[in-house]
Enzyme design. Structure first.
Site, mmCIF file in Angstrom:
data_model
loop_
_atom_site.group_PDB
_atom_site.id
_atom_site.type_symbol
_atom_site.label_atom_id
_atom_site.label_comp_id
_atom_site.label_asym_id
_atom_site.label_seq_id
_atom_site.Cartn_x
_atom_site.Cartn_y
_atom_site.Cartn_z
ATOM 1 C CG ASP A 1 -2.034 -0.744 0.818
ATOM 2 O OD1 ASP A 1 -1.813 -1.575 0.084
ATOM 3 O OD2 ASP A 1 -2.351 -1.194 2.824
ATOM 4 N NE ARG B 1 -4.709 -1.389 -4.418
ATOM 5 C CZ ARG B 1 -4.551 -1.966 -3.106
ATOM 6 N NH1 ARG B 1 -3.924 -0.977 -2.088
ATOM 7 N NH2 ARG B 1 -4.089 -2.724 -2.816
HETATM 8 C C1 LIG Z 1 -9.036 -1.183 -3.144
HETATM 9 C C2 LIG Z 1 -8.426 0.366 -2.582
HETATM 10 C C3 LIG Z 1 -7.645 0.340 -2.217
HETATM 11 C C4 LIG Z 1 -6.684 1.676 -1.886
HETATM 12 N N1 LIG Z 1 -5.141 1.958 -0.488
HETATM 13 C C5 LIG Z 1 -4.973 2.850 -1.126
HETATM 14 C C6 LIG Z 1 -2.870 3.063 -1.471
HETATM 15 O O1 LIG Z 1 -2.440 2.598 -0.438
HETATM 16 N N2 LIG Z 1 -3.031 4.571 0.108
HETATM 17 C C7 LIG Z 1 -4.116 5.866 -0.137
HETATM 18 O O2 LIG Z 1 -3.367 6.555 -0.090
HETATM 19 N N3 LIG Z 1 -5.358 5.183 -0.552
HETATM 20 C C8 LIG Z 1 -5.833 3.723 -0.671
HETATM 21 N N4 LIG Z 1 -7.316 3.739 -1.343
HETATM 22 C C9 LIG Z 1 -8.614 4.813 -1.135
HETATM 23 C C10 LIG Z 1 -8.153 6.361 -2.047
HETATM 24 O O3 LIG Z 1 -6.761 6.873 -2.571
HETATM 25 C C11 LIG Z 1 -9.717 6.801 -1.670
HETATM 26 O O4 LIG Z 1 -9.566 7.810 0.101
HETATM 27 C C12 LIG Z 1 -10.605 6.173 -1.124
HETATM 28 O O5 LIG Z 1 -10.653 5.053 -2.688
HETATM 29 C C13 LIG Z 1 -12.003 7.011 -1.750
HETATM 30 O O6 LIG Z 1 -11.805 7.377 -3.198
HETATM 31 P P1 LIG Z 1 -13.027 7.531 -4.699
HETATM 32 O O7 LIG Z 1 -12.125 7.416 -5.514
HETATM 33 O O8 LIG Z 1 -13.703 5.946 -4.013
HETATM 34 O O9 LIG Z 1 -13.479 8.398 -4.908
HETATM 35 P P2 LIG Z 1 -14.363 9.923 -3.761
HETATM 36 O O10 LIG Z 1 -14.423 10.804 -4.783
HETATM 37 O O11 LIG Z 1 -13.769 9.783 -2.937
HETATM 38 O O12 LIG Z 1 -15.721 9.153 -4.058
HETATM 39 C C14 LIG Z 1 -17.107 8.662 -5.593
HETATM 40 C C15 LIG Z 1 -17.600 8.516 -4.614
HETATM 41 O O13 LIG Z 1 -17.433 7.221 -4.192
HETATM 42 C C16 LIG Z 1 -18.022 6.366 -2.888
HETATM 43 N N5 LIG Z 1 -17.049 7.229 -1.177
HETATM 44 C C17 LIG Z 1 -16.578 6.839 -2.012
HETATM 45 N N6 LIG Z 1 -15.415 7.146 -0.379
HETATM 46 C C18 LIG Z 1 -16.301 6.410 0.380
HETATM 47 C C19 LIG Z 1 -16.568 5.472 1.805
HETATM 48 N N7 LIG Z 1 -15.814 5.460 2.297
HETATM 49 N N8 LIG Z 1 -17.140 5.493 1.831
HETATM 50 C C20 LIG Z 1 -19.323 5.398 1.238
HETATM 51 N N9 LIG Z 1 -18.389 5.180 -0.371
HETATM 52 C C21 LIG Z 1 -17.775 6.776 -0.666
HETATM 53 C C22 LIG Z 1 -18.981 8.081 -2.957
HETATM 54 O O14 LIG Z 1 -20.911 7.785 -3.217
HETATM 55 C C23 LIG Z 1 -18.784 9.177 -3.118
HETATM 56 O O15 LIG Z 1 -19.464 10.227 -4.429
HETATM 57 C C24 LIG Z 1 -7.749 2.913 -1.418
HETATM 58 C C25 LIG Z 1 -8.728 2.531 -2.159
HETATM 59 C C26 LIG Z 1 -9.213 1.667 -2.177
HETATM 60 C C27 LIG Z 1 -10.514 1.504 -2.808
#
Ligand SMILES: Cc1cc2nc3c(=O)[nH]c(=O)nc-3n(C[C@H](O)[C@H](O)[C@H](O)COP(=O)(O)OP(=O)(O)OC[C@H]3O[C@@H](n4cnc5c(N)ncnc54)[C@H](O)[C@@H]3O)c2cc1C
Length: 312
Positions: A136, A187
């Site tokens: 990660d 990723r």
């Molecule tokens: C499989 C996976 C691994 C990850 N690994 C890392 C990592 O190693 N390092 C790192 O910095 N980040 C990691 N992340 C987190 C990532 O950086 C984001 O903070 C997170 O995914 C929210 O961004 P989004 O792309 O979903 O879009 P956003 O613009 O945040 O959200 C888009 C839409 O998704 C939905 N949504 C988003 N978050 C949530 C929530 N918490 N609860 C409910 N609905 C939600 C809502 O409908 C929102 O309107 C990971 C995320 C995923 C999915």
């Protein structure tokens, strides 16, 4: 993604001891704990039990044993021991062999060599048993070290490893190019941490635009990238780009977090895409949980409702 103020608020709240005590008392209570929506349990046995039905829904998985910011070599070695036991439990259970981990859990704050040694101890049984291990990405003070460690391990012949690139960071196109050259699996995420203006985009529109640019680079020249997001716009754009470039569904996968947008996970599977669910478990769930709250205000209402009904 919320703006930087909300992220800062939740990163601050995550450090308040009273809140931590309240959360650990109620959060993972058997059955009704409010954190169970996002965390698959506190033990590997609970986590395995929780994910057993994912394959029948057509979903892939990666297990993340929660932990970060370990400050002593002894604690880092203990985390590596835990991971070795987890690998053994996963093999015995027959579930998919895929884990995600953080380098500060393995001693990156002690020094790089400690983290590399602990990674090697984990990769020994992981490689022998056909695991994929995703490193990660943590906040920007760790970006260089994380990429360097991946590089070191790669040069030592470990190929079943990959890492994460955050579109919020302005440096990321260069990092993607570097990872595409060696064909390490990436990723792609937006980034979960509060980052300074000089290093990171602060507006959602800019983070999203960068996400699309990096997605193109990864689909064009990367090796089996993971498009990790719950954002329907990013997902639609990925589908459209792959289609326009004749990139088949088995050359990339979508990834989402356990408990988030299960409807979207199911509909992508139905449409023939690969979807991997990132499943966190372990006793140290609080910082992860607070990052998820910081991403979406509706989650706070959900949690408060849970706390009140637990107490009532
Ligand atoms: C499989 C996976 C691994 C990850 N690994 C890392 C990592 O190693 N390092 C790192 O910095 N980040 C990691 N992340 C987190 C990532 O950086 C984001 O903070 C997170 O995914 C929210 O961004 P989004 O792309 O979903 O879009 P956003 O613009 O945040 O959200 C888009 C839409 O998704 C939905 N949504 C988003 N978050 C949530 C929530 N918490 N609860 C409910 N609905 C939600 C809502 O409908 C929102 O309107 C990971 C995320 C995923 C999915």
């Amino acid at each position: 993604m919320l703006d930087v103020t909300s992220k800062a608020l939740f990163h601050g709240l995550a450090k308040i001891p009273t809140l931590q005590r309240l959360a650990s008392k109620y959060g993972m209570a058997p059955g009704s704990g409010f954190a169970r929506r996002f965390i698959a349990g506190e033990s590997i046995a609970e986590a395995i039990d929780c994910v057993k039905d994912l394959p029948s829904k057509g979903l892939l998985l990666t297990l993340d044993y929660l932990g970060e910011s370990v400050s002593s070599a002894a604690a880092a070695a203990a985390a590596a021991d835990d991971y070795v036991r987890i690998i053994d439990a996963i093999v015995k259970s027959g579930i998919e062999r895929n884990v995600s981990l953080k380098l500060t859990q393995l001693g990156l704050d002690v020094d790089k060599a400690t983290a590399v040694d602990n990674m090697r101890r984990i990769l020994e049984p992981a490689d022998a048993n056909g695991f994929f291990v995703r490193i990660d990405m943590e906040n920007s003070p760790y970006t260089d070290a994380t990429l360097d460690i991946l590089d070191t391990l790669w040069r030592q012949g470990h190929r079943n490893i990959g890492t994460v690139i955050q579109s919020c960071l302005k440096r990321s196109p260069e990092d993607v190019r570097r990872l595409n050259v060696i064909q390490a699996r990436v990723r792609l995420v937006k980034g979960a941490y509060k980052e300074p203006k000089n290093l990171a985009f602060q507006r959602k529109a800019d983070v999203d635009a960068a996400y699309l640019e990096l997605m193109h680079m990864l689909l064009d020249e990367g090796h089996y990238p993971a498009i990790a997001t719950h954002d329907p716009d990013m997902i639609d754009a990925t589908r459209a780009y792959a289609k326009s470039q004749g990139i088949s569904n088995d050359r990339f996968e979508f990834q989402m977090l356990y408990g988030i947008r299960r409807d979207l996970q199911a509909s992508l599977v139905k449409d023939g895409y690969r979807v991997r669910v990132y499943v966190p478990f372990g006793k140290q769930w609080y910082p992860y949980f607070m990052r998820r709250l910081g991403e979406r205000p509706a989650n706070v209402a959900f949690v408060l409702k849970g706390i009140l009904s637990d107490q009532g």
